[in-house]
Scaffold this active site. Structure first.
Site, mmCIF file in Angstrom:
data_model
loop_
_atom_site.group_PDB
_atom_site.id
_atom_site.type_symbol
_atom_site.label_atom_id
_atom_site.label_comp_id
_atom_site.label_asym_id
_atom_site.label_seq_id
_atom_site.Cartn_x
_atom_site.Cartn_y
_atom_site.Cartn_z
ATOM 1 N N HIS A 18 43.754 2.371 -32.746
ATOM 2 C CA HIS A 18 44.915 2.749 -32.394
ATOM 3 C C HIS A 18 44.776 3.912 -31.241
ATOM 4 O O HIS A 18 45.256 3.919 -29.881
ATOM 5 C CB HIS A 18 45.942 2.915 -33.283
ATOM 6 C CG HIS A 18 46.768 1.933 -33.213
ATOM 7 N ND1 HIS A 18 48.081 1.713 -32.951
ATOM 8 C CD2 HIS A 18 46.392 0.776 -34.401
ATOM 9 C CE1 HIS A 18 48.727 0.615 -34.268
ATOM 10 N NE2 HIS A 18 47.336 -0.037 -34.751
ATOM 11 N N ASP A 126 52.912 5.760 -29.959
ATOM 12 C CA ASP A 126 52.275 4.138 -29.993
ATOM 13 C C ASP A 126 53.394 4.118 -30.535
ATOM 14 O O ASP A 126 54.438 3.995 -31.485
ATOM 15 C CB ASP A 126 51.525 4.820 -30.986
ATOM 16 C CG ASP A 126 50.577 3.911 -32.321
ATOM 17 O OD1 ASP A 126 51.323 2.758 -32.679
ATOM 18 O OD2 ASP A 126 49.116 3.390 -31.950
#
Length: 485
Positions: A18, A126
């Site tokens: 990520h 995120d």
């Protein structure tokens, strides 16, 4: 020369896949328009995952990379950590992220005091940091969510929320059934057996619902994909008025040569000596490790297939390790069939390694197939270099990525689409030698699929260039950022 007009706050998840893609999209935006200034707020992983891990090493590498319009600020470790329950891992992740909200508020308050509130354009967070949307709301600025998964999975997650909230569907019961579901973002009915890990428990579904509901509060959603690749899934999302605006901005990749990608010259030298498109590459990501029984099944299949191979063989963590990340064997021979390493050494047709420089390997002309866990970054990297895939998903949403690649798009073959590995229970189903060998043969012998993947790879390169769909999408996104200030 244009002066900086807006400030963006990026908040990635402290997980290697990520974080890397989030920072790469931040770099892309900064380089694309001089009016953007970006501050990336780095959360450190929990203490058990820090020492020696890939994410810890990566975070350390960012310490001296701040520039005039791109800076990295590492947040303090929270004073009190949430309780970790092995039966509710995602609850711990969410609670851990939320313990950083106070620190984020303090840092952003300081940034505003230096540059002025009119400079702050928004937060980019995120997809697994939903609590940070509330922090952005506290500063009266919009949030943009960066989805590091596929558009198809995003659509699936939002559809699950619709089933629960609007149709009162019991998703746990549905997941544990043996059937298929018509999901808007997929052309084909989706078997419940490829639903992601966690959807079969109330804790997992509650977490998904939390994420999905917060996603709908965002001003827009950035997805690491591109229109020509996930056409149906993206059109499904953009036609749904209940979903915020969707910007396909991918593929966003970690560049070849970054983060010591080319450090293993021995691997590249070995590939240099192999014929073009002759090597099948086995690699399963940072959590991709198997027990000794499964390792032997893979070894038997590789020998029986007759194909040349490069195998990234990783050692499972010991029960005492807090980290769930795999490591390298000091002697891989301890888990391989007797004489295996000697036989492949004599023939020169195979090589067993530990950690693999995945991007550099996929970029090599000798590689003709990729047996993968189908993490989304790996899917995008494989496509970028035109290497067809054999799908062996392990955890998270990888089963859905595998289904999309094999059934929806015809860019891969199946080894076992519904394989799931419980990170906290070493007893898992065994994929047999016959299943693996069959997958290798179908992968390496399908020239039509290889050409199709190469065509998609060429398209992925064109889409990020001037005139491409993702290039245009990023331009619209920047206009939106500028308009907020």
């Amino acid at each position: 020369m244009a002066t900086t007009t807006v400030e963006l706050i990026f908040i990635p998840l402290p997980v290697i896949g990520h974080m890397k893609s989030t920072i790469e999209i931040a770099k892309l935006l900064k380089n694309r328009d001089q009016r953007l200034s970006i501050t990336v707020l780095i959360m450190q992983p929990p203490s058990g995952l820090r020492t020696g891990s890939a994410i810890a090493t990566y975070i350390e590498s960012l310490a001296d990379k701040s520039t005039q319009r791109m800076r990295y600020i590492t947040l303090p470790q929270p004073e009190t950590l949430p309780t970790r329950d092995p039966k509710a891992p995602m609850t711990f992740v969410n609670d851990y992220i939320n313990t950083h909200c106070k620190h984020v508020t303090n840092v952003v308050t300081e940034i505003i005091s230096q540059s002025g509130s009119d400079k702050l354009s928004g937060f980019v967070v995120d997809m697994l940091c939903p609590g940070m949307i509330d922090v952005a709301n506290g500063f009266n600025v919009p949030t943009y969510v960066f989805v590091t998964s596929s558009a198809a999975y995003l659509g699936f997650e939002l559809y699950i929320q619709t089933l629960c909230d609007d149709q009162n569907q019991d998703v746990v019961e549905l997941t544990n059934s043996d059937g298929v579901v018509k999901v808007p973002g997929f052309v084909n009915p989706v078997p419940t057996k490829v639903f992601p890990s966690g959807y079969d428990t109330k804790e997992g579904v509650d977490y998904v619902l939390l994420i999905s509901r917060k996603l709908r509060e965002a001003k827009a959603i950035m997805v690491n994909t591109f229109l020509e690749f996930e056409t149906h899934a993206i059109e499904s999302l953009t036609s749904d008025k209940s979903v915020p605006g969707v910007y396909p901005v991918g593929p966003v990749l970690n560049p070849v040569g970054g983060d010591n990608e080319n450090s293993d010259s021995d691997v590249i030298k070995w590939l240099d000596s192999q014929p073009r498109s002759s090597v099948v590459f086995f690699c399963f990501g940072s959590l991709g490790c198997f027990n000794e029984v499964q390792v032997k099944e893979i070894a038997y299949a590789l020998e029986r297939s007759g194909h040349r191979f490069l195998w990234s063989l990783r050692q499972p963590p010991s029960p005492e390790q807090a980290s769930r990340h795999s490591g390298d064997y000091e002697d891989p021979g301890v888990v391989l069939p007797e004489g295996f390493l000697d036989r492949i050494g004599e023939s020169g047709k195979g090589k067993v390694i530990g950690w693999a420089p995945q991007m550099a390997v996929l970029a090599h002309s000798a590689v003709g197939g990729f047996v993968s866990h189908c993490g989304w970054n790996s899917v995008l990297e494989s496509m970028w270099f035109g290497v067809p895939m054999a799908a062996w998903p392990i955890y998270a949403e990888q089963q859905m990525n595998a289904f999309e690649m094999v059934v929806e798009l015809g860019l891969g073959v199946e080894i076992k689409l519904d394989y799931k590995k419980d990170m906290y229970n070493p007893k898992n189903d065994i994929v047999t030698t016959e299943e693996i060998e069959s997958g290798i043969r179908r992968l390496m012998d399908d020239d039509e699929m290889r050409e199709k993947m190469k065509d998609m790879g060429n398209m992925s390169r064109l889409t990020v260039r001037k005139g491409g769909s993702s290039y245009a999408s990023v331009g619209l996104l920047i206009q939106d950022f500028i308009g907020n200030a």
